[in-house]
Design a protein around this motif. Structure first.
Motif, PDB file in Angstrom:
ATOM      1  N   UNK A   1      -0.373  11.316   4.093  1.00 30.94           N
ATOM      2  CA  UNK A   1      -0.899  12.089   5.219  1.00 30.94           C
ATOM      3  C   UNK A   1      -0.612  13.563   4.995  1.00 30.94           C
TER       4      UNK A   1
ATOM      5  N   UNK B   1       0.103   5.101   1.467  1.00 31.98           N
ATOM      6  CA  UNK B   1      -0.791   6.027   2.141  1.00 31.98           C
ATOM      7  C   UNK B   1      -0.149   7.410   2.121  1.00 31.98           C
TER       8      UNK B   1
ATOM      9  N   UNK C   1      -3.392   6.797  16.163  1.00 24.93           N
ATOM     10  CA  UNK C   1      -4.318   6.723  15.040  1.00 24.93           C
ATOM     11  C   UNK C   1      -5.304   5.578  15.256  1.00 24.93           C
TER      12      UNK C   1
ATOM     13  N   UNK D   1       3.654   7.243   3.000  1.00 22.78           N
ATOM     14  CA  UNK D   1       4.060   6.026   3.700  1.00 22.78           C
ATOM     15  C   UNK D   1       3.861   4.812   2.805  1.00 22.78           C
TER      16      UNK D   1
ATOM     17  N   UNK E   1       0.842  -1.191   0.000  1.00 19.55           N
ATOM     18  CA  UNK E   1       0.000   0.000   0.000  1.00 19.55           C
ATOM     19  C   UNK E   1       0.882   1.248   0.000  1.00 19.55           C
TER      20      UNK E   1
ATOM     21  N   UNK F   1      -5.484   6.270   1.778  1.00 18.31           N
ATOM     22  CA  UNK F   1      -4.948   5.287   0.854  1.00 18.31           C
ATOM     23  C   UNK F   1      -4.844   5.872  -0.547  1.00 18.31           C
TER      24      UNK F   1
ATOM     25  N   UNK G   1      -4.541   9.307   7.542  1.00 23.26           N
ATOM     26  CA  UNK G   1      -3.777   8.595   6.525  1.00 23.26           C
ATOM     27  C   UNK G   1      -4.748   8.135   5.440  1.00 23.26           C
TER      28      UNK G   1
ATOM     29  N   UNK H   1      -8.782  -2.446   2.902  1.00 20.38           N
ATOM     30  CA  UNK H   1      -8.250  -1.130   3.203  1.00 20.38           C
ATOM     31  C   UNK H   1      -8.617  -0.744   4.620  1.00 20.38           C
ATOM     32  N   UNK H   2      -7.641  -0.319   5.374  1.00 20.64           N
ATOM     33  CA  UNK H   2      -7.908   0.249   6.683  1.00 20.64           C
ATOM     34  C   UNK H   2      -7.998   1.768   6.519  1.00 20.64           C
ATOM     35  N   UNK H   3      -9.099   2.321   7.012  1.00 20.34           N
ATOM     36  CA  UNK H   3      -9.364   3.752   6.892  1.00 20.34           C
ATOM     37  C   UNK H   3      -8.973   4.421   8.208  1.00 20.34           C
ATOM     38  N   UNK H   4      -8.101   5.391   8.096  1.00 24.41           N
ATOM     39  CA  UNK H   4      -7.513   6.003   9.282  1.00 24.41           C
ATOM     40  C   UNK H   4      -8.167   7.340   9.619  1.00 24.41           C
ATOM     41  N   UNK H   5      -8.194   7.625  10.919  1.00 18.68           N
ATOM     42  CA  UNK H   5      -8.583   8.944  11.392  1.00 18.68           C
ATOM     43  C   UNK H   5      -7.403   9.892  11.394  1.00 18.68           C
ATOM     44  N   UNK H   6      -7.645  11.153  11.772  1.00 17.05           N
ATOM     45  CA  UNK H   6      -6.581  12.168  11.733  1.00 17.05           C
ATOM     46  C   UNK H   6      -5.597  12.075  12.889  1.00 17.05           C
TER      47      UNK H   6
END
Lengths: 113, 115
Positions: free
Chosen positions: A38, A36, B91, A90, A34, A46, A44, B103-108
């Protein structure tokens, strides 16, 4: 064990120039890869991912990445960088038997007008 | 577009105090994660959570840490007695199902500073 290396900590390019961010991974089998991004104050996001099939993967925002098994690399590219691409990028590896993602150290991209 | 949210964005605490970091995952997601990034270091996996149970945890996730889904929307990380070395960006992430292809969706993130 899986690991990810991003050799470039910081890259500066001019707007409109091409970009390549390097990523090398270490994994015994075919990795799940992957990229990512930021941006400041953002989560983060994708950009793209690779599991199998075509080794050239297209992502969002005009990015692409190429998986090269012989070089254990998954470099991210963009033909023409925009000022809004300034962010931290990343490279990330996943594996089939674990939930966790393994992150590289990140590459901070600075774009000059 | 739905997104993961985290509160607070910044938290300062005294060593030894308890902190709770909060996350609201994407509403139809079933798998939840916490990661952290100590300044200048890599983003590291802490824990994954599914069906009200921890499904995987790292060696970092010791007895000082706990996670909970107290209601249908929140997912929390508690640090019982904070140490200086807990200072980091935390996170939260969520995914609809499990597996490396998801897909892992991330917060800020929440920036935690322990004094």
């Amino acid at each position: 064990a899986q690991s990810v290396t991003q050799p470039d900590i910081h890259i500066t390019v001019s707007e409109g120039a091409s970009l390549e961010l390097r990523c090398n991974y270490s994994y015994g089998a075919t990795p799940y890869l992957f990229w990512y991004v930021q941006s400041p104050g953002q989560g983060l996001q994708l950009l793209l991912k690779y599991f199998s099939g075509d080794t050239l993967v297209q992502g969002i925002k005009g990015f692409e990445a190429e998986f090269k098994r012989s070089q254990s690399s998954f470099n991210l590219r963009k033909p023409s960088v925009h000022w809004s691409d300034a962010a931290e990028y990343f490279c990330v590896v996943g594996a089939y038997n674990t939930d966790k993602l393994i992150f590289g150290t990140g590459t901070r991209l600075q774009v000059f007008p | 577009e739905p997104e993961v949210t985290q509160t607070p964005s910044h938290q300062v605490t005294q060593m030894g105090q308890e902190v709770i970091l909060r996350c609201v995952p994407i509403s139809n997601h079933l798998y939840f994660y916490w990661y952290r990034q100590i300044l200048g270091q890599k983003v590291e996996f802490l824990v994954s959570f599914y069906n009200n149970e921890i499904s995987e945890k790292s060696e970092i996730f010791d007895d000082q840490f706990s996670v909970e889904r107290p209601d249908g929307s929140n997912f929390t990380l508690k640090i019982r007695s904070t140490k200086l070395e807990d200072s980091a960006m935390y996170f939260c992430a969520s995914s609809p199902s499990t597996g490396p292809q998801e897909t892992q969706y991330f917060g800020p993130g929440t920036r935690l500073l322990v004094l």
